[in-house]
Enzyme design. Structure first.
Site, short mmCIF file in Angstrom:
data_model
loop_
_atom_site.label_atom_id
_atom_site.label_comp_id
_atom_site.label_asym_id
_atom_site.label_seq_id
_atom_site.Cartn_x
_atom_site.Cartn_y
_atom_site.Cartn_z
N ASN A 132 0.81 -1.22 0.00
CA ASN A 132 0.00 0.00 0.00
C ASN A 132 0.84 1.27 0.00
O ASN A 132 0.31 2.37 0.09
CB ASN A 132 -0.97 0.01 1.20
CG ASN A 132 -0.25 0.11 2.53
OD1 ASN A 132 0.97 0.00 2.60
ND2 ASN A 132 -1.00 0.31 3.60
N LYS B 231 3.70 4.11 -1.56
CA LYS B 231 3.92 4.87 -2.79
C LYS B 231 5.19 4.37 -3.49
O LYS B 231 6.14 3.97 -2.84
CB LYS B 231 4.07 6.34 -2.39
CG LYS B 231 4.38 7.31 -3.48
CD LYS B 231 4.49 8.70 -2.87
CE LYS B 231 4.93 9.79 -3.79
NZ LYS B 231 5.20 9.50 -5.15
N LYS C 260 5.43 2.14 -6.45
CA LYS C 260 5.45 0.87 -7.21
C LYS C 260 5.64 1.12 -8.71
O LYS C 260 6.50 0.54 -9.35
CB LYS C 260 4.15 0.09 -6.94
CG LYS C 260 3.99 -0.32 -5.48
CD LYS C 260 2.66 -1.01 -5.22
CE LYS C 260 1.47 -0.10 -5.24
NZ LYS C 260 1.43 0.89 -4.13
N THR C 261 4.82 2.03 -9.24
CA THR C 261 4.92 2.36 -10.67
C THR C 261 6.20 3.12 -10.96
O THR C 261 6.87 2.87 -11.97
CB THR C 261 3.69 3.18 -11.10
OG1 THR C 261 2.52 2.37 -10.96
CG2 THR C 261 3.81 3.65 -12.54
N THR C 262 6.57 4.02 -10.07
CA THR C 262 7.80 4.81 -10.25
C THR C 262 9.01 3.88 -10.33
O THR C 262 9.90 4.08 -11.17
CB THR C 262 7.96 5.81 -9.10
OG1 THR C 262 6.83 6.68 -9.09
CG2 THR C 262 9.22 6.63 -9.26
N ARG D 280 16.25 2.14 -17.33
CA ARG D 280 17.50 1.38 -17.31
C ARG D 280 17.60 0.49 -18.55
O ARG D 280 18.63 0.47 -19.24
CB ARG D 280 17.57 0.54 -16.04
CG ARG D 280 18.81 -0.33 -15.94
CD ARG D 280 18.80 -1.10 -14.63
NE ARG D 280 19.03 -0.19 -13.52
CZ ARG D 280 18.75 -0.48 -12.25
NH1 ARG D 280 18.21 -1.63 -11.92
NH2 ARG D 280 19.01 0.40 -11.31
N PHE E 157 -9.43 5.98 -13.94
CA PHE E 157 -9.57 5.21 -12.71
C PHE E 157 -10.92 4.51 -12.67
O PHE E 157 -11.95 5.13 -12.96
CB PHE E 157 -9.41 6.12 -11.49
CG PHE E 157 -8.03 6.67 -11.33
CD1 PHE E 157 -6.99 5.87 -10.88
CD2 PHE E 157 -7.75 7.99 -11.63
CE1 PHE E 157 -5.71 6.37 -10.73
CE2 PHE E 157 -6.48 8.52 -11.49
CZ PHE E 157 -5.45 7.70 -11.04
N TRP F 182 -12.67 3.74 -10.18
CA TRP F 182 -13.59 4.33 -9.21
C TRP F 182 -14.25 5.60 -9.75
O TRP F 182 -15.23 6.06 -9.21
CB TRP F 182 -12.90 4.61 -7.87
CG TRP F 182 -11.59 5.32 -7.98
CD1 TRP F 182 -11.37 6.66 -8.01
CD2 TRP F 182 -10.30 4.70 -8.08
NE1 TRP F 182 -10.03 6.92 -8.12
CE2 TRP F 182 -9.34 5.74 -8.16
CE3 TRP F 182 -9.86 3.38 -8.09
CZ2 TRP F 182 -7.97 5.49 -8.26
CZ3 TRP F 182 -8.50 3.14 -8.19
CH2 TRP F 182 -7.58 4.18 -8.27
N GLU G 77 -0.34 -1.76 -12.64
CA GLU G 77 -1.63 -1.79 -11.97
C GLU G 77 -2.53 -2.94 -12.44
O GLU G 77 -3.76 -2.87 -12.28
CB GLU G 77 -2.38 -0.44 -12.14
CG GLU G 77 -1.55 0.77 -11.79
CD GLU G 77 -1.40 1.02 -10.29
OE1 GLU G 77 -1.78 0.15 -9.50
OE2 GLU G 77 -0.91 2.10 -9.93
#
Length: 199
Positions: free
Chosen positions: A39, A41, A43-45, A53, A94, A96, A131
């Site tokens: 949970n 911040k 993950k995508t970054t 790379r 999104f 939601w 995601e």
């Protein structure tokens, strides 16, 4: 040499011996399945960092964005002109916000076709399924479909799966799993996401 320096040198020698042994024992060459979940911040970054790379070495890379496709993305803006990068976006935004299960499922299945193509292409060195965990959680994609595509991908291809609550089957298949945990998040204190920092 002081006692502290002597102890430090002995400690570093032991550490070097352990590291050298691990390096010597790592003899297998193949692509990986990497999962960035949790949970927290980043993950995508982290996945975009690996994309950068791989592109830096001239490898072909595919990125499939299942949730944030319509959202601004600084990394995508910077890298999208690289001829070795193929980006596919589930252009519904999104889930939601859309609140339309049928439309989201259809959009997911359409972008999954791009993902399946990338996962089957031996020329693609790295595939990011950004995601995708939400697609599995909401039932837009079948876990068996994803598991088979991962299992049958080219041997040299690495795949990065991002998102919260990674499916246990994907975690079980993975070579590397990072569980990013939130300690504190500015957004929870009413601070807006910042362009160039958060997206």
């Amino acid at each position: 040499m002081s006692d502290r320096d002597t102890r430090h040198k002995a400690s570093m020698q032991k550490l070097k011996a352990r590291v050298d042994e691990k390096v010597a024992n790592a003899t297998e060459q193949r692509g990986l399945i990497i999962v960035n979940t949790g949970n927290g911040k980043g993950k995508t970054t982290a996945a975009w960092g690996t994309v950068t790379r791989a592109l830096g070495y001239g490898y072909r890379v595919g990125v499939v964005q299942f949730i944030k496709g319509l959202w601004e993305c600084g990394e995508r803006n910077r890298l999208e002109d690289d001829p070795n990068l193929d980006i596919a976006i589930m252009a519904t935004g999104f889930t939601w916000d859309t609140q339309n299960r049928a439309a989201d499922t259809q959009a997911c299945k359409e972008v999954w076709e791009d993902a399946a193509r990338m996962l089957a292409d031996p020329e693609v060195y790295l595939v990011v399924l950004d995601e995708i965990t939400y697609m599995l959680k909401f039932g837009y994609l079948d876990i068996d479909t994803v598991r088979e595509a991962l299992k049958n991908r080219p041997r040299e291809q690495t795949v990065i799966v991002t998102g919260r609550n990674a499916h246990r089957d994907i975690v079980a298949m993975a070579d590397t799993v990072t569980d990013m945990q939130e300690v504190r998040h500015a957004f929870s204190d009413g601070i807006q996401a910042r362009r160039g920092i958060d997206f």
